[in-house]
Scaffold this motif. Structure first.
Motif, PDB file in Angstrom:
ATOM      1  N   GLY A 136       0.845  -1.191   0.000  1.00  0.00           N
ATOM      2  CA  GLY A 136       0.000   0.000   0.000  1.00  0.00           C
ATOM      3  C   GLY A 136       0.879   1.238   0.000  1.00  0.00           C
ATOM      4  O   GLY A 136       1.930   1.255   0.648  1.00  0.00           O
ATOM      5  N   VAL A 137       0.451   2.269  -0.745  1.00  0.00           N
ATOM      6  CA  VAL A 137       1.205   3.530  -0.810  1.00  0.00           C
ATOM      7  C   VAL A 137       0.247   4.692  -0.587  1.00  0.00           C
ATOM      8  O   VAL A 137      -0.848   4.710  -1.149  1.00  0.00           O
TER       9      VAL A 137
ATOM     10  N   ARG B 134       3.807   7.504   2.568  1.00  0.00           N
ATOM     11  CA  ARG B 134       3.877   6.294   3.392  1.00  0.00           C
ATOM     12  C   ARG B 134       3.776   5.077   2.485  1.00  0.00           C
ATOM     13  O   ARG B 134       3.009   5.081   1.528  1.00  0.00           O
ATOM     14  N   ALA B 135       4.537   4.052   2.821  1.00  0.00           N
ATOM     15  CA  ALA B 135       4.418   2.777   2.114  1.00  0.00           C
ATOM     16  C   ALA B 135       4.370   1.681   3.155  1.00  0.00           C
ATOM     17  O   ALA B 135       5.016   1.782   4.207  1.00  0.00           O
ATOM     18  N   ALA B 136       3.570   0.648   2.892  1.00  0.00           N
ATOM     19  CA  ALA B 136       3.454  -0.464   3.830  1.00  0.00           C
ATOM     20  C   ALA B 136       3.315  -1.765   3.056  1.00  0.00           C
ATOM     21  O   ALA B 136       2.630  -1.816   2.032  1.00  0.00           O
ATOM     22  N   VAL B 137       3.985  -2.805   3.566  1.00  0.00           N
ATOM     23  CA  VAL B 137       3.895  -4.142   2.979  1.00  0.00           C
ATOM     24  C   VAL B 137       3.154  -5.020   3.972  1.00  0.00           C
ATOM     25  O   VAL B 137       3.402  -4.945   5.194  1.00  0.00           O
ATOM     26  N   GLY B 138       2.219  -5.805   3.477  1.00  0.00           N
ATOM     27  CA  GLY B 138       1.449  -6.652   4.387  1.00  0.00           C
ATOM     28  C   GLY B 138       0.995  -7.934   3.720  1.00  0.00           C
ATOM     29  O   GLY B 138       1.217  -8.143   2.522  1.00  0.00           O
TER      30      GLY B 138
ATOM     31  N   VAL C 174       8.428   8.341  -4.125  1.00  0.00           N
ATOM     32  CA  VAL C 174       7.475   7.250  -3.882  1.00  0.00           C
ATOM     33  C   VAL C 174       8.166   5.902  -4.065  1.00  0.00           C
ATOM     34  O   VAL C 174       8.051   4.992  -3.232  1.00  0.00           O
ATOM     35  N   LEU C 175       8.933   5.765  -5.162  1.00  0.00           N
ATOM     36  CA  LEU C 175       9.619   4.489  -5.433  1.00  0.00           C
ATOM     37  C   LEU C 175      10.646   4.186  -4.337  1.00  0.00           C
ATOM     38  O   LEU C 175      10.789   3.027  -3.912  1.00  0.00           O
ATOM     39  N   ASP C 176      11.350   5.224  -3.860  1.00  0.00           N
ATOM     40  CA  ASP C 176      12.300   5.023  -2.755  1.00  0.00           C
ATOM     41  C   ASP C 176      11.570   4.500  -1.522  1.00  0.00           C
ATOM     42  O   ASP C 176      12.049   3.591  -0.841  1.00  0.00           O
ATOM     43  N   GLY C 177      10.412   5.097  -1.220  1.00  0.00           N
ATOM     44  CA  GLY C 177       9.632   4.673  -0.054  1.00  0.00           C
ATOM     45  C   GLY C 177       9.187   3.221  -0.178  1.00  0.00           C
ATOM     46  O   GLY C 177       9.201   2.458   0.791  1.00  0.00           O
ATOM     47  N   VAL C 178       8.819   2.826  -1.399  1.00  0.00           N
ATOM     48  CA  VAL C 178       8.399   1.437  -1.640  1.00  0.00           C
ATOM     49  C   VAL C 178       9.571   0.490  -1.415  1.00  0.00           C
ATOM     50  O   VAL C 178       9.442  -0.549  -0.750  1.00  0.00           O
ATOM     51  N   ARG C 179      10.748   0.855  -1.947  1.00  0.00           N
ATOM     52  CA  ARG C 179      11.936   0.001  -1.755  1.00  0.00           C
ATOM     53  C   ARG C 179      12.244  -0.149  -0.273  1.00  0.00           C
ATOM     54  O   ARG C 179      12.567  -1.240   0.209  1.00  0.00           O
ATOM     55  N   GLU C 180      12.147   0.955   0.475  1.00  0.00           N
ATOM     56  CA  GLU C 180      12.460   0.924   1.918  1.00  0.00           C
ATOM     57  C   GLU C 180      11.454   0.057   2.669  1.00  0.00           C
ATOM     58  O   GLU C 180      11.820  -0.708   3.570  1.00  0.00           O
ATOM     59  N   ALA C 181      10.174   0.186   2.330  1.00  0.00           N
ATOM     60  CA  ALA C 181       9.147  -0.617   3.018  1.00  0.00           C
ATOM     61  C   ALA C 181       9.344  -2.098   2.715  1.00  0.00           C
ATOM     62  O   ALA C 181       9.194  -2.958   3.593  1.00  0.00           O
ATOM     63  N   CYS C 182       9.699  -2.416   1.463  1.00  0.00           N
ATOM     64  CA  CYS C 182       9.963  -3.813   1.094  1.00  0.00           C
ATOM     65  C   CYS C 182      11.170  -4.343   1.860  1.00  0.00           C
ATOM     66  O   CYS C 182      11.142  -5.475   2.370  1.00  0.00           O
TER      67      CYS C 182
END
Ligand SMILES: [Zn+2]
Length: 322
Positions: free
Chosen positions: A6-7, A15-19, A46-54
């Motif tokens: 989720g972004v 915010r990015a979250a993996v679940g 946004v892409l940086d946030g996704v990489r960090e959340a992953c």
């Protein structure tokens, strides 16, 4: 176990979250939204946030099987972009989202919603809300999302329920970031509260630096001064409560919700002084049934969790679609 993403692209925070399939979050990341200079710079953040959340979840981005995005508007869902966001500086232009995410994640299963619609989807998925609901966010801007008759409303290009731009003050109302006048958001959006306070200032004593046009002042200062007993600040907050009640009444008439769940930073930081006036004034403005008005988004993660719920359910938020 399949991983979902989720972004939340907000005006101030990404915010990015993996679940997992149940919506249990295993990794998350939060960063400030760049104020430009280009839409692509926002995309990169946004892409940086996704990489960090992953990374936080121990999941490779390519292993994500579905993603949802809740973003500031307006949206161009055909393209998968945000276009000329009204709460970022002019010149940011187009912010590509779905295309770059598809490349990073190697999945086509990506949904894009207006951020408040994502909030409504999250309320439906995670809450006990089986009926009609409106999710309202009072943050940098004012937005709403609705679940009506079992459907989360996205509307044409994803721009349903942009009720922050309903006119609450006809005539010579305040200028709104969208170019219109007298819109709810022009008064109650966090970015506009300081300007509104300056408009209302009439020379009375106050601790707020409203007489100095260049002085730093934000919405939190106004609410803090009200809490500290500053009469002028109390007058401003009272006016905000009146506009909020009118705006919520418009949403009630449009969507007939059983519940209005109110989130966003302004609400989170001042729950009683935001919700109290809405609850108090709603009966005088609503011609139909007055809904329950309740606090949502206590942790500021309603939109990112709603985006995650959208990823899990393919955009509906219906727990039965999980
Ligand atoms: Zn507007």
């Amino acid at each position: 176990m399949p991983a979902y993403l989720g972004v939340d692209l907000g005006a101030t925070t990404i915010r990015a979250a993996v679940g997992d399939r149940a919506g249990r979050v295993s990794g998350a990341h939060r960063s400030r939204t760049p104020r430009g200079p280009t839409g692509v710079a926002v995309t990169e953040a946004v892409l940086d946030g996704v990489r960090e959340a992953c990374a936080d979840a121990g999941v490779a981005p390519a292993a994500v099987v579905g993603a949802g995005v809740g973003a500031i508007g307006p949206l161009d869902r055909d393209a998968g972009d945000v276009v000329d966001p009204s709460n970022l500086p002019a010149g940011v232009g187009r912010v590509p989202l779905v295309g770059p995410l598809r490349t990073l994640l190697s999945t086509d299963r990506i949904t894009l919603h207006n951020d408040a619609t994502a909030g409504a989807i999250g309320e439906r998925f995670f809450g006990d809300s089986t009926g009609n609901l409106v999710y309202l966010t009072l943050s940098t801007g004012v937005g709403a999302g609705a679940v009506v008759d079992g459907h989360a409303l996205d509307g044409w290009q994803g721009n349903a329920a942009e009720i922050g731009h309903v006119t609450v003050d006809p005539g010579d109302g305040r200028a709104c970031g969208c170019g219109g006048r007298g819109h709810w958001e022009a008064y109650c959006g966090g970015a506009n509260v300081p300007g509104y306070a300056r408009d209302l200032y009439d020379g009375e004593p106050t601790a707020l630096p409203v007489a100095e046009a260049d002085a730093r002042l934000d919405a939190a200062d106004v609410f803090d001064a009200d809490a500290a007993g500053d009469d002028f600040a109390t007058r401003v907050v009272d006016r905000l409560g009146r506009w909020n009640a009118l705006g919520v009444a418009a949403a009630v008439h449009a969507f007939a919700p059983q519940v209005v769940a109110v989130g966003g930073g302004i609400t989170r930081n001042n729950p009683e002084r935001v919700l109290g006036p809405i609850r108090e004034r709603l009966p005088e403005h609503v011609a139909t049934t007055v809904p329950e008005v309740r606090l949502a988004d206590e942790d500021g993660d309603a939109v990112v969790k709603g985006a995650l719920a959208s990823a899990i359910t393919g955009g509906t938020g219906d727990p039965a679609d999980r």
